[in-house]
Structures are given as structure tokens and as C-alpha cells.
Design an enzyme around this catalytic site. Structure first.
Site, PDB file in Angstrom:
ATOM      1  N   ASP A  65     -57.502 -69.025 -59.085  1.00 12.22           N
ATOM      2  CA  ASP A  65     -58.926 -69.035 -59.411  1.00 12.22           C
ATOM      3  C   ASP A  65     -59.180 -69.804 -60.699  1.00 12.22           C
ATOM      4  OD1 ASP A  65     -57.784 -67.120 -61.141  1.00 12.22           O
ATOM      5  OD2 ASP A  65     -58.492 -65.462 -59.908  1.00 12.22           O
ATOM      6  N   ASP A 134     -60.777 -52.437 -60.514  1.00  7.51           N
ATOM      7  CA  ASP A 134     -61.666 -52.144 -59.385  1.00  7.51           C
ATOM      8  C   ASP A 134     -61.080 -52.609 -58.054  1.00  7.51           C
ATOM      9  OD1 ASP A 134     -61.894 -54.868 -59.663  1.00  7.51           O
ATOM     10  OD2 ASP A 134     -64.058 -54.889 -59.986  1.00  7.51           O
ATOM     11  N   HIS A 136     -59.806 -55.656 -57.313  1.00 11.96           N
ATOM     12  CA  HIS A 136     -59.917 -57.069 -56.918  1.00 11.96           C
ATOM     13  C   HIS A 136     -58.572 -57.772 -57.058  1.00 11.96           C
ATOM     14  CE1 HIS A 136     -60.808 -57.866 -61.354  1.00 11.96           C
ATOM     15  NE2 HIS A 136     -59.919 -58.802 -61.087  1.00 11.96           N
ATOM     16  N   GLU A 141     -64.135 -59.795 -55.773  1.00 11.44           N
ATOM     17  CA  GLU A 141     -64.674 -58.550 -56.278  1.00 11.44           C
ATOM     18  C   GLU A 141     -64.981 -57.577 -55.136  1.00 11.44           C
ATOM     19  OE1 GLU A 141     -64.302 -58.157 -59.274  1.00 11.44           O
ATOM     20  OE2 GLU A 141     -65.397 -59.494 -60.615  1.00 11.44           O
TER      21      GLU A 141
END
Length: 259
Positions: A65, A134, A136, A141
């Protein structure tokens, strides 16, 4: 999915073993490189092994990314982070490490071109991953499509707060958008190696390994991968209901069977 619970230093060695074994058998292998804290010890180990003779000269690598809009010389631009943490410390040839272009004028076109570049390279042989609190992976996400490909994403408040430590503690300096490989892109890699340490990752690891496959915890898609390895320390494994079984399975593993 194989789950290994061990001290952090051993986890880094195991991940490096997998990379070295791949390169020894296929010097032209394609690696997937992640940023963040989780892979840093792996990169240190690989740099040491390079000094001892492990070569990356015929290999290629793709980044997971990139932030959108950070200047080309920004120290937290992921292309620069990867250059500092691993690419400059081994013998990748110029241009062998590619990443999505977060400064492109046409971001959707840049995403499509990056996806095609991975395909043209024959796909990723081994993808190194971390996991967010979380759930990801890369910047996919919660709520991300399980069939997603490389695309633009808006970062959650949680992710920006987690990453503020890289920006002097200021959430306001963390970009709001990124380009990221999609979950389907990641799943196309032939071997996934995810590392997680610390109690802050415990719930995400629990969901990843033992929870239902769900877009709310994007990493859970790894349960569907034919060759996924999850490397966690005791703190990150503290929520696992089958933790003792995973420890027994790893302890009883035959010496000839690698990751």
C-alpha cells in the site's frame, strides 16, 4: 491456517526462514513487502542473512500500500520506508521493488496499472503481512469487499490514530486516503505470512483465527487461503480459545515440515 505462538525474536526468524527457503529454491521469486512495526524484525533478520550470502538480486517485490499525497521525499511515504527498512539493505536491483503511486494524477488508473504489474510478474510467491487493531490487512479497513482489488481507500479514525506515532503523534498529519492492494489481490499470493505481537493485537488475532469470515474483520478472509501462516507472541495470542492446541501442534511439528 497454521498458527505459531512463540517469542517475537523466534517469529522473526521463522518468517525470515520462509523467505530464505523460497529464495534458495527460486532466486527469481516475487515477494510481498509490508510496512508498519510488525515486519521490522523480519527485515533486520533478512539484512543479516544477506550479509551472510542470501541474495535478492534476481527477486522482485511489491508493496502492499501507499499513502495518497505525501511528497516524494516524505520519510513516511511507504516507498521511502521500504527503501530504508529493507530494499537498501539487500541487493535488489534498481526497479525490482514496486509500489502503488500515491502521487499519480489519475489514481484509479494507477491502481489498475499496479494490479496489472503484479499479474504480469506472475503473482506474489510470499506475502508478508501485519494486522491492525481493527483487523485490517494492508489498508483494507473494516467493511472492505472480500473480492476487492487494488484501489483507493479512506482510512478509519482508528487507523489514523494508530499511525499517528509515525507522524510525531499528530493524527492531523496522517493522510486520510491511501492506495492499497485489495483482499482478493492479497489472497492471490501463494503463501501468506502474518506477524502480530502485543496485547493490543489480541482481539484482532482472535477474530482472524477463530472468528467468522467477515468484512468487519477483513483479515478473516485468510481462513480461506490454502497456505496461510500466522506468527504471534503470547500477548497477541492471549484471546485465542485454542491457544494450547496451537502450541502443541507447533511443538509436535516434524522437523522436515517448514512453514
Amino acid at each position: 491456517m497454521e498458527v505459531v505462538i512463540a517469542p517475537a525474536a523466534e517469529l522473526a526468524r521463522l518468517a525470515a526462514d520462509a523467505v530464505e527457503g523460497l529464495l534458495r529454491g527460486n532466486p527469481e521469486a516475487v515477494l510481498g513487502l509490508a510496512t508498519g512495526s510488525s515486519p521490522l524484525a523480519v527485515y533486520d533478520e533478512l539484512a543479516t542473512r544477506h550479509k551472510e550470502g542470501l541474495s535478492f538480486a534476481r527477486a522482485r517485490a511489491f508493496m502492499l500500500d501507499e499513502y495518497v499525497g505525501l511528497s516524494a521525499d516524505h520519510p513516511e511515504r511507504y516507498r521511502n520506508v521500504i527503501e530504508k527498512e529493507i530494499a537498501s539493505r539487500v541487493d535488489f536491483v534498481p526497479g525490482a521493488v514496486q509500489g502503488p503511486d500515491g502521487l499519480a494524477e489519475d489514481l484509479p488508473a494507477a491502481c489498475a496499472a499496479y494490479e496489472q504489474a503484479i499479474t504480469d510478474a506472475g503473482g506474489v510467491d510470499l506475502q508478508i503481512l501485519g494486522i491492525g487493531t481493527d483487523g485490517h490487512i494492508a489498508f483494507n479497513e473494516p467493511g472492505s469487499s472480500l473480492a476487492s482489488r487494488t484501489r483507493i481507500k479512506t482510512l478509519t479514525k482508528q487507523t489514523r490514530e494508530d499511525n499517528a506515532r509515525f507522524f510525531g503523534g499528530s493524527v492531523d498529519l496522517v493522510p486520510r486516503h491511501c492506495l492499497t492492494q485489495g483482499l482478493a489481490t492479497i489472497m492471490a499470493a501463494r503463501h501468506l505470512v502474518l506477524l502480530a505481537t502485543g496485547r493490543a493485537k489480541a482481539e484482532a488475532v482472535h477474530q482472524l483465527v477463530e472468528g467468522p469470515v467477515s468484512a468487519m474483520w477483513p483479515a478473516t478472509i485468510m481462513q480461506l487461503h490454502p497456505h496461510a501462516t500466522v506468527l504471534v507472541d503470547d500477548a497477541a495470542a492471549s484471546r485465542l480459545q485454542l491457544g494450547d492446541y496451537y502450541r502443541q501442534t507447533y511443538a509436535d511439528k516434524p522437523d522436515w515440515q517448514g512453514l
